[in-house]
Motif scaffolding. Structure first.
Motif, mmCIF file in Angstrom:
data_model
loop_
_atom_site.group_PDB
_atom_site.id
_atom_site.type_symbol
_atom_site.label_atom_id
_atom_site.label_comp_id
_atom_site.label_asym_id
_atom_site.label_seq_id
_atom_site.Cartn_x
_atom_site.Cartn_y
_atom_site.Cartn_z
ATOM 1 N N MET A 30 30.885 38.387 42.084
ATOM 2 C CA MET A 30 32.331 38.305 42.232
ATOM 3 C C MET A 30 32.932 37.435 41.145
ATOM 4 O O MET A 30 32.398 36.368 40.823
ATOM 5 C CB MET A 30 32.677 37.732 43.615
ATOM 6 C CG MET A 30 34.166 37.591 43.904
ATOM 7 S SD MET A 30 34.460 36.790 45.511
ATOM 8 C CE MET A 30 33.858 38.056 46.643
ATOM 9 N N ILE A 31 34.031 37.876 40.579
ATOM 10 C CA ILE A 31 34.793 37.095 39.611
ATOM 11 C C ILE A 31 36.162 36.799 40.214
ATOM 12 O O ILE A 31 36.851 37.711 40.703
ATOM 13 C CB ILE A 31 34.948 37.843 38.273
ATOM 14 C CG1 ILE A 31 33.583 38.013 37.597
ATOM 15 C CG2 ILE A 31 35.903 37.111 37.342
ATOM 16 C CD1 ILE A 31 33.629 38.815 36.311
ATOM 17 N N VAL A 66 30.892 34.065 41.505
ATOM 18 C CA VAL A 66 29.987 33.967 42.649
ATOM 19 C C VAL A 66 28.896 35.012 42.453
ATOM 20 O O VAL A 66 29.198 36.185 42.225
ATOM 21 C CB VAL A 66 30.739 34.232 43.966
ATOM 22 C CG1 VAL A 66 29.772 34.244 45.141
ATOM 23 C CG2 VAL A 66 31.834 33.199 44.175
ATOM 24 N N GLN A 67 27.641 34.584 42.524
ATOM 25 C CA GLN A 67 26.552 35.516 42.261
ATOM 26 C C GLN A 67 25.388 35.270 43.203
ATOM 27 O O GLN A 67 24.927 34.133 43.377
ATOM 28 C CB GLN A 67 26.078 35.397 40.808
ATOM 29 C CG GLN A 67 25.091 36.472 40.393
ATOM 30 C CD GLN A 67 24.854 36.490 38.892
ATOM 31 O OE1 GLN A 67 25.323 35.620 38.170
ATOM 32 N NE2 GLN A 67 24.147 37.490 38.422
ATOM 33 N N MET A 124 29.465 49.229 45.485
ATOM 34 C CA MET A 124 30.870 49.270 45.843
ATOM 35 C C MET A 124 31.596 48.342 44.868
ATOM 36 O O MET A 124 31.226 47.191 44.701
ATOM 37 C CB MET A 124 30.979 48.843 47.313
ATOM 38 C CG MET A 124 32.230 48.261 47.794
ATOM 39 S SD MET A 124 32.296 48.071 49.628
ATOM 40 C CE MET A 124 30.807 47.161 50.011
ATOM 41 N N ILE A 125 32.618 48.852 44.179
ATOM 42 C CA ILE A 125 33.394 48.087 43.216
ATOM 43 C C ILE A 125 34.764 47.820 43.834
ATOM 44 O O ILE A 125 35.488 48.767 44.189
ATOM 45 C CB ILE A 125 33.555 48.838 41.879
ATOM 46 C CG1 ILE A 125 32.188 49.235 41.318
ATOM 47 C CG2 ILE A 125 34.334 47.986 40.888
ATOM 48 C CD1 ILE A 125 31.327 48.061 40.940
ATOM 49 N N LEU A 126 35.121 46.552 43.953
ATOM 50 C CA LEU A 126 36.330 46.163 44.675
ATOM 51 C C LEU A 126 37.261 45.337 43.799
ATOM 52 O O LEU A 126 36.805 44.526 42.986
ATOM 53 C CB LEU A 126 35.973 45.336 45.912
ATOM 54 C CG LEU A 126 34.932 45.931 46.857
ATOM 55 C CD1 LEU A 126 34.503 44.905 47.882
ATOM 56 C CD2 LEU A 126 35.477 47.168 47.521
ATOM 57 N N HIS A 134 37.585 40.416 41.646
ATOM 58 C CA HIS A 134 36.838 41.631 41.310
ATOM 59 C C HIS A 134 35.396 41.424 41.785
ATOM 60 O O HIS A 134 34.803 40.377 41.503
ATOM 61 C CB HIS A 134 36.878 41.922 39.810
ATOM 62 C CG HIS A 134 38.274 42.090 39.278
ATOM 63 N ND1 HIS A 134 39.002 43.242 39.449
ATOM 64 C CD2 HIS A 134 39.072 41.219 38.605
ATOM 65 C CE1 HIS A 134 40.181 43.097 38.890
ATOM 66 N NE2 HIS A 134 40.259 41.882 38.380
ATOM 67 N N ALA A 135 34.863 42.416 42.476
ATOM 68 C CA ALA A 135 33.529 42.232 43.050
ATOM 69 C C ALA A 135 32.724 43.515 42.971
ATOM 70 O O ALA A 135 33.260 44.626 43.021
ATOM 71 C CB ALA A 135 33.633 41.774 44.506
#
Length: 360
Positions: free
Chosen positions: A240-241, A233-234, A217-219, A248-249
């Motif tokens: 997540m950036i 965040v990884q 899922m690209i958010l 963007h995640a």
């Protein structure tokens, strides 16, 4: 003793609400010492800065010899007369205890414990992982936040410069000593932007785009705050950036069969032929030969669907089942809503942000 002053214009500098931490009565502080031990070493420079309108006003108290340390401490005590809060970088562990110790030796009263204290070093430690800081040094944090400094020396390197100054009074040495403290103090002001990462624990997001297939899922979303530098965040559950006010995640998806455990196995029967459990209150019409005692291993509901992983420290939504692949699996999952519910996904993104300090 010498007292130096300087002013830095804040015109054109982007600011957020975190900079209000340097309001009336607040000041920035950094000290320079001849070593790490307050018992055997002295303070030779105390740098402070306050905000007045669109300027930072710097005051530096400089001891031309170690014998002038009591004089700069007394001048600093006068400086504190109208202050109510203090901002430092590692001040709670170093600067403030060092000042108190040396002031006691000199008979100077420094009411530092009466001040509200903000230590930006402690904030940097919390978010080292997501900011990918190589170290906790102030210079490293400055680089991560794209803050420039003219000074190229460390405090340790300048101890020899100060000792040489005490012997020779070289103007070049004096300039090096002043510049290092000057940059340490002035650069703490943009470092106040670190406090914006604290607000991620209560952040709200507005989903702007969602794309998905059976693999991920690209958010994309907007944050209700602005960050001074990109954070990442990884984990196995999310990449997540966070950049400025944008998120963007990528979250992995799995189409498979999962299970969620039911509480109180004693309230259920297990039907081996159907590989399912039913509440005991509904089992009266079923032949007892088909019924087995439910156990922790089989007291669950199994479901085919599309699932995404969640980190164990992230808050789970109330009322929704948490799935596992196997009874012993540590990784937990939520079912991906086929309707792509924006509210559900926004709440999940917020749950990740609210657990931001747990990502290492």
């Amino acid at each position: 003793m010498k007292i130096w002053t300087d002013a830095l214009s804040l015109d054109g500098q982007e600011e957020t609400s975190e900079y209000q931490a340097l309001g009336p009565g607040a000041f920035l502080l950094d000290i320079e010492t001849t070593g790490f031990s307050a018992k055997f070493c002295s303070i030779y420079l105390i740098g402070c800065a306050v905000r007045r309108d669109r300027q930072l006003l710097l005051t530096q108290f400089f001891a031309e010899t170690p014998a002038q340390e009591p004089a700069i401490l007394a001048a600093f005590a006068d400086y504190l007369s109208d202050k109510n809060s203090i901002v430092t970088f590692n001040g709670q562990a170093f600067d403030l205890p060092f000042l108190e110790s040396r002031a006691r030796r000199s008979g100077v009263n420094l009411p530092l414990r009466q001040l509200i204290s903000i230590d930006l070093y402690r904030t940097a430690r919390k978010y080292r992982a997501i900011l990918h800081l190589p170290s906790y040094k102030q210079e490293s944090v400055e680089k991560a936040l794209h803050i420039e400094r003219k000074d190229k020396y460390s405090g340790g390197q300048l101890i020899d410069v100060y000792q040489d100054y005490c012997q020779n009074r070289a103007s070049e040495s004096e300039s090096l000593l002043a510049l290092h403290n000057h940059d340490d103090v002035f650069n703490m002001y943009p470092l106040l932007g670190l406090l914006s990462y604290e607000k991620l624990r209560e952040a709200k997001v507005s989903l702007t785009d969602i794309q998905s297939n059976d693999r991920e899922m690209i958010l994309s979303a907007r944050l209700n705050l602005t960050l001074p530098a990109m954070a990442r965040v990884q984990s196995e559950s999310v990449y997540m950036i966070l950049e400025k006010n944008q998120l963007h995640a990528s979250i992995p998806l799995r189409r498979t069969r999962m299970r969620y455990e039911l509480d109180h196995p004693a309230d259920y029967y297990y039907l081996p032929e159907e590989d399912m459990v039913i509440p005991k209150v509904l089992a009266s019409s079923i032949d007892s030969s088909r019924l087995k005692k439910a156990t922790r291993q089989n007291c669950c509901v199994k479901k085919e669907g599309l699932f995404f992983p969640i980190d164990n420290f992230v808050m789970k939504p109330e009322g929704l089942p948490v799935f596992r692949e196997h009874p012993q699996s540590r990784q937990t999952y939520l079912e991906f809503p086929e309707t792509k519910s924006e509210e559900f996904i926004q709440r999940h993104l917020e749950s990740i942000l609210h657990s931001i300090e747990s990502y290492k």
